[in-house]
Design an enzyme around this catalytic site. Structure first.
Site, PDB file in Angstrom:
ATOM      1  N   CYS A 193       1.732  -9.194  17.150  1.00 42.74           N
ATOM      2  CA  CYS A 193       3.014  -8.473  17.258  1.00 42.74           C
ATOM      3  C   CYS A 193       4.200  -9.421  17.134  1.00 42.74           C
ATOM      4  O   CYS A 193       5.336  -8.964  17.024  1.00 42.74           O
ATOM      5  CB  CYS A 193       3.138  -7.763  18.603  1.00 42.74           C
ATOM      6  SG  CYS A 193       1.839  -6.606  18.931  1.00 42.74           S
TER       7      CYS A 193
ATOM      8  N   CYS B 192       1.727 -12.194  22.044  1.00 42.53           N
ATOM      9  CA  CYS B 192       0.718 -11.716  21.091  1.00 42.53           C
ATOM     10  C   CYS B 192       1.163 -12.135  19.694  1.00 42.53           C
ATOM     11  O   CYS B 192       2.249 -11.746  19.255  1.00 42.53           O
ATOM     12  CB  CYS B 192       0.572 -10.193  21.165  1.00 42.53           C
ATOM     13  SG  CYS B 192      -0.422  -9.550  19.802  1.00 42.53           S
TER      14      CYS B 192
ATOM     15  N   HIS C 299       4.118   1.362   2.224  1.00 46.80           N
ATOM     16  CA  HIS C 299       5.265   0.608   1.699  1.00 46.80           C
ATOM     17  C   HIS C 299       5.860   1.349   0.500  1.00 46.80           C
ATOM     18  O   HIS C 299       7.071   1.434   0.335  1.00 46.80           O
ATOM     19  CB  HIS C 299       4.839  -0.788   1.227  1.00 46.80           C
ATOM     20  CG  HIS C 299       4.085  -1.578   2.250  1.00 46.80           C
ATOM     21  ND1 HIS C 299       2.820  -2.058   2.041  1.00 46.80           N
ATOM     22  CD2 HIS C 299       4.409  -1.955   3.512  1.00 46.80           C
ATOM     23  CE1 HIS C 299       2.404  -2.717   3.101  1.00 46.80           C
ATOM     24  NE2 HIS C 299       3.346  -2.661   4.022  1.00 46.80           N
TER      25      HIS C 299
ATOM     26  N   HIS D  94      -3.066  -4.544  19.642  1.00 45.59           N
ATOM     27  CA  HIS D  94      -4.175  -5.235  18.982  1.00 45.59           C
ATOM     28  C   HIS D  94      -5.435  -5.346  19.842  1.00 45.59           C
ATOM     29  O   HIS D  94      -6.474  -5.779  19.349  1.00 45.59           O
ATOM     30  CB  HIS D  94      -3.732  -6.650  18.562  1.00 45.59           C
ATOM     31  CG  HIS D  94      -2.663  -6.629  17.517  1.00 45.59           C
ATOM     32  ND1 HIS D  94      -1.319  -6.596  17.819  1.00 45.59           N
ATOM     33  CD2 HIS D  94      -2.749  -6.581  16.165  1.00 45.59           C
ATOM     34  CE1 HIS D  94      -0.626  -6.560  16.701  1.00 45.59           C
ATOM     35  NE2 HIS D  94      -1.461  -6.547  15.689  1.00 45.59           N
TER      36      HIS D  94
ATOM     37  N   LYS E 195      -7.406  -1.785   6.652  1.00 46.87           N
ATOM     38  CA  LYS E 195      -8.315  -2.545   5.795  1.00 46.87           C
ATOM     39  C   LYS E 195      -9.740  -2.391   6.289  1.00 46.87           C
ATOM     40  O   LYS E 195     -10.664  -2.180   5.515  1.00 46.87           O
ATOM     41  CB  LYS E 195      -7.904  -4.019   5.838  1.00 46.87           C
ATOM     42  CG  LYS E 195      -7.543  -4.557   4.473  1.00 46.87           C
ATOM     43  CD  LYS E 195      -7.689  -6.041   4.420  1.00 46.87           C
ATOM     44  CE  LYS E 195      -6.364  -6.767   4.506  1.00 46.87           C
ATOM     45  NZ  LYS E 195      -6.382  -8.173   4.671  1.00 46.87           N
TER      46      LYS E 195
ATOM     47  N   HIS F 240       0.832  -1.200   0.000  1.00 42.34           N
ATOM     48  CA  HIS F 240       0.000   0.000   0.000  1.00 42.34           C
ATOM     49  C   HIS F 240       0.869   1.252   0.000  1.00 42.34           C
ATOM     50  O   HIS F 240       2.106   1.169  -0.106  1.00 42.34           O
ATOM     51  CB  HIS F 240      -0.996  -0.016   1.155  1.00 42.34           C
ATOM     52  CG  HIS F 240      -0.374  -0.094   2.532  1.00 42.34           C
ATOM     53  ND1 HIS F 240       0.545   0.820   2.984  1.00 42.34           N
ATOM     54  CD2 HIS F 240      -0.538  -0.978   3.540  1.00 42.34           C
ATOM     55  CE1 HIS F 240       0.908   0.509   4.209  1.00 42.34           C
ATOM     56  NE2 HIS F 240       0.278  -0.590   4.568  1.00 42.34           N
TER      57      HIS F 240
ATOM     58  N   CYS G 190      -3.202  -6.873  24.754  1.00 44.87           N
ATOM     59  CA  CYS G 190      -2.077  -6.332  23.991  1.00 44.87           C
ATOM     60  C   CYS G 190      -2.401  -4.880  23.626  1.00 44.87           C
ATOM     61  O   CYS G 190      -3.472  -4.614  23.071  1.00 44.87           O
ATOM     62  CB  CYS G 190      -1.873  -7.161  22.715  1.00 44.87           C
ATOM     63  SG  CYS G 190      -1.001  -6.245  21.439  1.00 44.87           S
TER      64      CYS G 190
ATOM     65  N   LYS H 209      -5.308   6.393  10.776  1.00 45.25           N
ATOM     66  CA  LYS H 209      -4.436   5.370  10.223  1.00 45.25           C
ATOM     67  C   LYS H 209      -5.094   4.694   9.034  1.00 45.25           C
ATOM     68  O   LYS H 209      -6.313   4.584   8.990  1.00 45.25           O
ATOM     69  CB  LYS H 209      -4.208   4.311  11.308  1.00 45.25           C
ATOM     70  CG  LYS H 209      -2.795   4.282  11.818  1.00 45.25           C
ATOM     71  CD  LYS H 209      -2.630   3.191  12.824  1.00 45.25           C
ATOM     72  CE  LYS H 209      -1.270   2.567  12.670  1.00 45.25           C
ATOM     73  NZ  LYS H 209      -0.898   1.695  13.750  1.00 45.25           N
TER      74      LYS H 209
HETATM   75  N1  MSP Z   1       8.748  -7.030   8.436  1.00 47.79           N
HETATM   76  C1  MSP Z   1       8.919  -5.901   9.266  1.00 47.79           C
HETATM   77  C2  MSP Z   1      10.195  -5.157   8.931  1.00 47.79           C
HETATM   78  C3  MSP Z   1      11.445  -5.964   9.047  1.00 47.79           C
HETATM   79  S1  MSP Z   1      12.849  -5.060   8.542  1.00 47.79           S
HETATM   80  C4  MSP Z   1      14.132  -5.994   8.960  1.00 47.79           C
HETATM   81  C5  MSP Z   1       7.749  -4.946   9.099  1.00 47.79           C
HETATM   82  N2  MSP Z   1       7.038  -5.068   7.977  1.00 47.79           N
HETATM   83  S2  MSP Z   1       5.782  -4.138   7.573  1.00 47.79           S
HETATM   84  O1  MSP Z   1       5.216  -4.734   6.380  1.00 47.79           O
HETATM   85  O2  MSP Z   1       4.912  -3.969   8.665  1.00 47.79           O
HETATM   86  O3  MSP Z   1       6.395  -2.787   7.146  1.00 47.79           O
HETATM   87  C6  MSP Z   1       6.530  -1.703   8.015  1.00 47.79           C
HETATM   88  C7  MSP Z   1       7.053  -0.545   7.199  1.00 47.79           C
HETATM   89  O4  MSP Z   1       6.152  -0.238   6.117  1.00 47.79           O
HETATM   90  C8  MSP Z   1       7.196   0.763   7.953  1.00 47.79           C
HETATM   91  O5  MSP Z   1       8.353   0.837   8.737  1.00 47.79           O
HETATM   92  C9  MSP Z   1       7.224   1.726   6.769  1.00 47.79           C
HETATM   93  O6  MSP Z   1       8.438   1.624   6.111  1.00 47.79           O
HETATM   94  C10 MSP Z   1       6.125   1.153   5.886  1.00 47.79           C
HETATM   95  N3  MSP Z   1       4.803   1.656   6.261  1.00 47.79           N
HETATM   96  C11 MSP Z   1       3.702   0.899   6.548  1.00 47.79           C
HETATM   97  N4  MSP Z   1       2.651   1.734   6.779  1.00 47.79           N
HETATM   98  C12 MSP Z   1       3.041   3.019   6.673  1.00 47.79           C
HETATM   99  C13 MSP Z   1       2.365   4.270   6.667  1.00 47.79           C
HETATM  100  N5  MSP Z   1       1.077   4.389   6.906  1.00 47.79           N
HETATM  101  N6  MSP Z   1       3.102   5.369   6.386  1.00 47.79           N
HETATM  102  C14 MSP Z   1       4.421   5.310   6.068  1.00 47.79           C
HETATM  103  N7  MSP Z   1       5.073   4.141   6.040  1.00 47.79           N
HETATM  104  C15 MSP Z   1       4.475   2.999   6.517  1.00 47.79           C
HETATM  105  O7  MSP Z   1       7.547  -4.122   9.961  1.00 47.79           O
END
Ligand code: MSP
Length: 659
Positions: free
Chosen positions: A129, A126, A21, A146, A298, A18, A143, A295
């Site tokens: 997490c 959890c 990412h 969640h 989904k 999304h 938690c 935030k």
């Molecule tokens: N798998 C772990 C990361 C391991 S790194 C060794 C993880 N994955 S995640 O899919 O949850 O990705 C988190 C990351 O996605 C955030 O740190 C950021 O880079 C990005 N984002 C997810 N949602 C976001 C927003 N709403 N806004 C900006 N970036 C965000 O955590």
């Protein structure tokens, strides 16, 4: 030749890609391109995180096996990135055999160094997490993330002796101010380290409970904790320990959002230290994209699909918006109205207009040929100085991850170029028959436009190329990607008349203005009205506060009896079974942290307060609230029904006096 290595988080494959990412991955892409434009050899690593309970459950939910599940979602990430103009060097998956082998090597190394031990452990687990919580961390037994009841698990596990390296880490962060940036996140990590609540890290899960993971090399009954496995991707992805890429590119820089500050700011550097490896150069931490202040989720149905937005408004406009709209480190709101407004003001009006004005005049007056430069007037000199200054700012701001400011500073040049056209009025020079000066004016404009287009390449690669093409120039792309290592965009500062060849074209505006769709207009209007009403209510409230609550005057001697101090929040948690109370540990520069109970739980999330500074009445007589002794009071500012926490405008030493 210097090198630059940038990583994104590797994303969990239990959600589709999304906007969030896409933001991290686009920013990493622009950083990589920026460093390539400085003549550095670059490497960009991204990928997917595929082990752990969550994945197993997500696969079960749709009736498939974990491997087929991770293959399919990982593919979605991998195929999205090229559509967003992202060029990575490696897409790593934690299920890749070379990664799995390296994780085992790393574990063995840390084990051989004596930093992994076996112990009994009980905790509230959890699955959302993928971690254990202590009793204290739970909120009413749930938690805090969640709001689900974790499972109490008592089992034997392996632990990483993280606590051994925490004093070293604290000192390192103190001595390297931009190791974690921006500063607020550095302070947050320091506050975690000062809070004294960090323990050793549980790094295993028994196979009897979870088998979807990497087996521990020293005990085949266990698999590795998903975070320990995932963080190692940053070196396995460049072929640690003896690959060429590792020796060339490590240590590099990481880019993450604030949600995963702790594993990156604390676990990862201590893991590297234990394995005897140099730690990373910078941890760059950004905020969250919100949708109308909430935030993305989904269940709220407000998840933004980056491919749809890029398709609707153009990829480069989308990339520009993301980098320009979010001050790096803070949260920002995403909306299509905001994107359209930025598009129209910055891209259509300022940049697009500049190119179409200059190039159509050049076509009209010089049949599109490149006019020669002429003697430099005072106004020309001012413009040239400004162009040099903008480029200098560009390099320093972009290089220190202040992307929005860097673009803003480049736009000062774009706007100054438009003003220069108005002042020089080429159409009048034409009428007067002053062809030499007319040519010199257009030539200088085009020289400045070329510099602007070159700078823009990391953010808007296609646009940059098109703009240069309109100027009859080509992008030194192969050079920017490091095949001609001597090219460095910084050498353009102070250098003029590089446009010796090529024929500028008559241009069409690359960014024709966008009409705001009616439904977006209405939504924006409704939002404006709500904001106006809220402002009025606040104003009214302020009046009430001033008229109703003014207290009788006190003498200075009375005022002096108060000991007001600035404190740094070390920890903050909810008081169980009390809706309004938060329990703080605050550093007031004394030998021990102060414990303060404050009735502000309905206004703040405890985790957001850690690391912040607050103003404290330090000599208020201790009071016992719900059985907890509170040693002071935190000052708040009332604004109608909401509260904010007054604090100094920049960090000051804990315990600084307020007077
Ligand atoms: N798998 C772990 C990361 C391991 S790194 C060794 C993880 N994955 S995640 O899919 O949850 O990705 C988190 C990351 O996605 C955030 O740190 C950021 O880079 C990005 N984002 C997810 N949602 C976001 C927003 N709403 N806004 C900006 N970036 C965000 O955590």
């Amino acid at each position: 030749m210097s090198s630059f290595f940038i990583t994104t988080p590797i994303y969990y494959v239990n959600a589709r890609p999304h906007l969030g990412h896409a933001y991290s991955t686009i920013v990493a892409d622009t950083m990589r391109r920026f460093h390539a434009s400085l003549g550095e050899e670059t490497f960009f690593l991204t990928g997917t995180d595929e082990h752990g309970d969550k994945i197993v459950r997500s696969a079960e939910k749709i009736g498939t096996d974990p491997q087929s599940f991770v293959d399919s979602v990982s593919r979605e990430f991998r195929t999205l990135w090229p559509k967003l103009g992202i060029r990575h060097d490696r897409f790593i998956r934690t299920t890749d055999p070379d990664h799995m082998e390296k994780v085992q090597r790393f574990l063995q190394k840390v084990y051989d160094n004596g930093d992994i031990y076996f112990g009994e452990f009980g905790g509230h687990y959890c699955t959302g997490c993928e971690r254990f919580y202590t009793e204290k961390e739970l909120e009413n037994g749930l938690c805090p993330q969640h709001l689900t009841k974790p499972e109490f698990i008592q089992e034997k596990n392996y632990f990483f002796r993280m606590s051994k390296y925490l004093p070293w880490l604290k000192e390192y962060i103190e001595q390297h101010p931009d190791f974690i940036r921006p500063e607020r996140y550095r302070n947050e990590v320091l506050a975690m380290l000062e809070g004294g609540v960090l323990e050793d890290l549980c790094i295993s899960r028994p196979k009897s409970r979870l088998s979807w993971g990497i087996e521990l090399p020293f005990d085949t009954d266990y698999v590795c904790y998903v975070w320990f496995d995932a963080l190692i991707n940053y070196i396995s992805g460049i072929d640690w320990p003896d690959g060429d890429a590792f020796s060339k590119f490590w240590p590099g820089e990481h880019l993450v959002a604030k949600d995963i500050l702790k594993p990156h700011g604390i676990f990862w550097p201590t893991m590297l230290k234990s394995a005897g490896l140099p730690i990373y150069d910078h941890l760059n931490v950004h905020g969250y994209w919100l949708i109308r202040e909430t935030k993305m989720s989904k269940s709220l149905g407000n998840v933004v699909d980056p491919a749809v937005i890029a398709e609707r408004y153009g990829l480069d406009a989308f990339r520009y918006f993301l980098l320009r709209e979010m001050p790096f480190g803070s949260d920002a709101s995403f909306s299509e109205e905001a994107l359209i407004n930025r598009f129209n003001s910055d891209l259509a009006n300022d940049l697009g207009n500049l190119f179409s004005r200059v190039l159509s005049m050049n076509a009209k007056y010089f049949g599109s040929a490149l006019p020669p430069s002429g003697p430099v007037s005072e106004d020309d000199r001012t413009l040239m100085d400004l162009a040099d200054e903008s480029m200098r700012n560009w390099f320093s701001l972009f290089g220190s991850v202040q992307f929005a400011k860097a673009l803003d500073s480049l736009w000062e040049l774009v706007r100054a170029l438009n003003r220069y056209i108005d002042r020089q009025a080429p159409w009048t020079l034409y009428k007067q028959g002053d062809n030499a000066r007319l040519g010199a004016v257009l030539r200088l404009l085009m020289e400045c436009m070329r510099k602007t287009a070159l700078c823009l390449w990391p953010v808007m690669p296609e646009t940059s190329e098109k703009l240069l093409h309109q100027l009859g120039q080509t992008l030194p792309e192969s050079e920017l990607f490091g095949t001609a290592p001597n090219y460095d965009l910084r050498t353009e500062i102070g250098v003029w008349n590089r446009m010796t060849e090529g024929t500028p074209a008559a241009s069409s505006n690359l960014f024709p203005r966008l009409e705001m769709p009616e439904e977006l207009k209405q939504a924006a209007e409704a939002e404006k009205q709500t904001a106006k009403a809220e402002k009025q209510a606040r104003k009214q409230n302020r009046k009430n506060v001033i008229t109703e609550e003014t207290k009788p005057a006190v003498t200075f001697a009375d005022f002096e009896k108060l000991d007001l101090r600035v404190g740094t929040v070390l920890s903050c948690e909810r008081v169980p079974k009390a809706d309004k109370l938060l329990l703080f540990k605050i550093d007031l520069g004394e030998t021990e942290a102060r414990q303060i109970v404050s009735g502000i739980a309905q206004h703040f999330k405890p985790e957001e307060l850690v690391g912040r500074q607050v103003c404290v009445v330090a000599n208020l007589a201790p009071r016992t609230i719900r059985g907890i002794v509170s040693q002071g009071m935190i000052l708040t500012a009332e604004n109608g029904d909401s509260l904010s926490l007054p604090a100094p405008t920049s960090m000051v030493p804990a315990g600084s006096k307020l007077c």
